[in-house]
Write a protein that holds these residues in place. Sequence first.
Motif, mmCIF file in Angstrom:
data_model
loop_
_atom_site.group_PDB
_atom_site.id
_atom_site.type_symbol
_atom_site.label_atom_id
_atom_site.label_comp_id
_atom_site.label_asym_id
_atom_site.label_seq_id
_atom_site.Cartn_x
_atom_site.Cartn_y
_atom_site.Cartn_z
ATOM 1 N N SER A 143 49.680 41.822 40.653
ATOM 2 C CA SER A 143 50.101 40.897 39.612
ATOM 3 C C SER A 143 50.528 41.637 38.350
ATOM 4 O O SER A 143 49.865 42.577 37.905
ATOM 5 C CB SER A 143 48.967 39.922 39.281
ATOM 6 O OG SER A 143 49.381 38.967 38.327
ATOM 7 N N LEU B 84 52.195 31.067 41.037
ATOM 8 C CA LEU B 84 53.014 32.263 41.213
ATOM 9 C C LEU B 84 54.131 32.194 40.178
ATOM 10 O O LEU B 84 54.851 31.189 40.113
ATOM 11 C CB LEU B 84 53.601 32.303 42.627
ATOM 12 C CG LEU B 84 54.704 33.329 42.899
ATOM 13 C CD1 LEU B 84 54.171 34.749 42.776
ATOM 14 C CD2 LEU B 84 55.319 33.089 44.285
ATOM 15 N N SER C 99 53.865 37.727 38.647
ATOM 16 C CA SER C 99 52.416 37.641 38.427
ATOM 17 C C SER C 99 51.874 36.420 39.159
ATOM 18 O O SER C 99 52.635 35.507 39.528
ATOM 19 C CB SER C 99 52.090 37.565 36.932
ATOM 20 O OG SER C 99 52.705 36.427 36.344
ATOM 21 N N PHE C 100 50.560 36.400 39.356
ATOM 22 C CA PHE C 100 49.945 35.284 40.082
ATOM 23 C C PHE C 100 48.476 35.194 39.717
ATOM 24 O O PHE C 100 47.860 36.170 39.281
ATOM 25 C CB PHE C 100 50.122 35.442 41.596
ATOM 26 C CG PHE C 100 49.961 36.850 42.109
ATOM 27 C CD1 PHE C 100 48.717 37.330 42.497
ATOM 28 C CD2 PHE C 100 51.052 37.702 42.181
ATOM 29 C CE1 PHE C 100 48.562 38.618 42.969
ATOM 30 C CE2 PHE C 100 50.909 39.007 42.657
ATOM 31 C CZ PHE C 100 49.671 39.468 43.047
#
Length: 252
Positions: A146, A174, A233-234
């Motif tokens: 991420s 997400l 990123s998540f």
Amino acid sequence: MTSGEPYFKFNGHKSIDKNLYLLNEMELTIPESDLRFDEVDGRQGAIIYDNEREKDIIKTFPMELRKEAGKSLFKQVREITHWLKEPKRYSRLLFSEDPEYFYEGIFHSQVRILDRWRDHFDVALPFRCKPVMFRLDGQTATAHVSGRTLENPEPIESLPVIQFRYSGTADATLTINGKQFRILRAAGAGVITIDSELGTAYRDGIANISNAILMQSDGYHVPQLRAGNNTISFTTQITQMMIAPRWRSIAI
């Protein structure tokens, strides 16, 4: 067989393996934009509507078929026909003169073989290809953490395959370049695969959960990787993130 002889590869075989040799009349084809032109009375020029896509191209390989010793021409042509027409879907088509890329094409057209001389025959082999070509180095899935940036080396956006494990304990997010994809808890725990080109999402390779991921408040969207840097990123409900970016360029 001459060393370094150019060839195309399709359905597991090279053209030179079938006694097909490239002639010198190879053409490059730029895809046509899918536009609609409406003529209006009293207006100079047409009103142009862009369907935001390119049309398939016809990629034609002008070949010389050399008669194989001890085999009739009819049998030779039957074998070539079976090889080319067996896949009834877009399949990988690679041209040795541009080895870093491949097309996705299908062979379905009628072909005429012109008698040149007794042991050589001219044949033009047309493939219908998608209007984009794909980089080989963009097909492999790699791990992603991420917040890391992923650079797209091509001038157009790519449609990646994204796979990850989802805990299912709460909704997850997400985020790609600020664009958020909310994974609803209804998607269920397991390994989730998003195929942006097909516009689908699956859990464990079976359950279609596209609406639980790709249907957002502003409509149905798929992840894209734009030209240049992409920040991905998540949230913590997502682990084991793998991305095959599928870099692509306009076909020629």
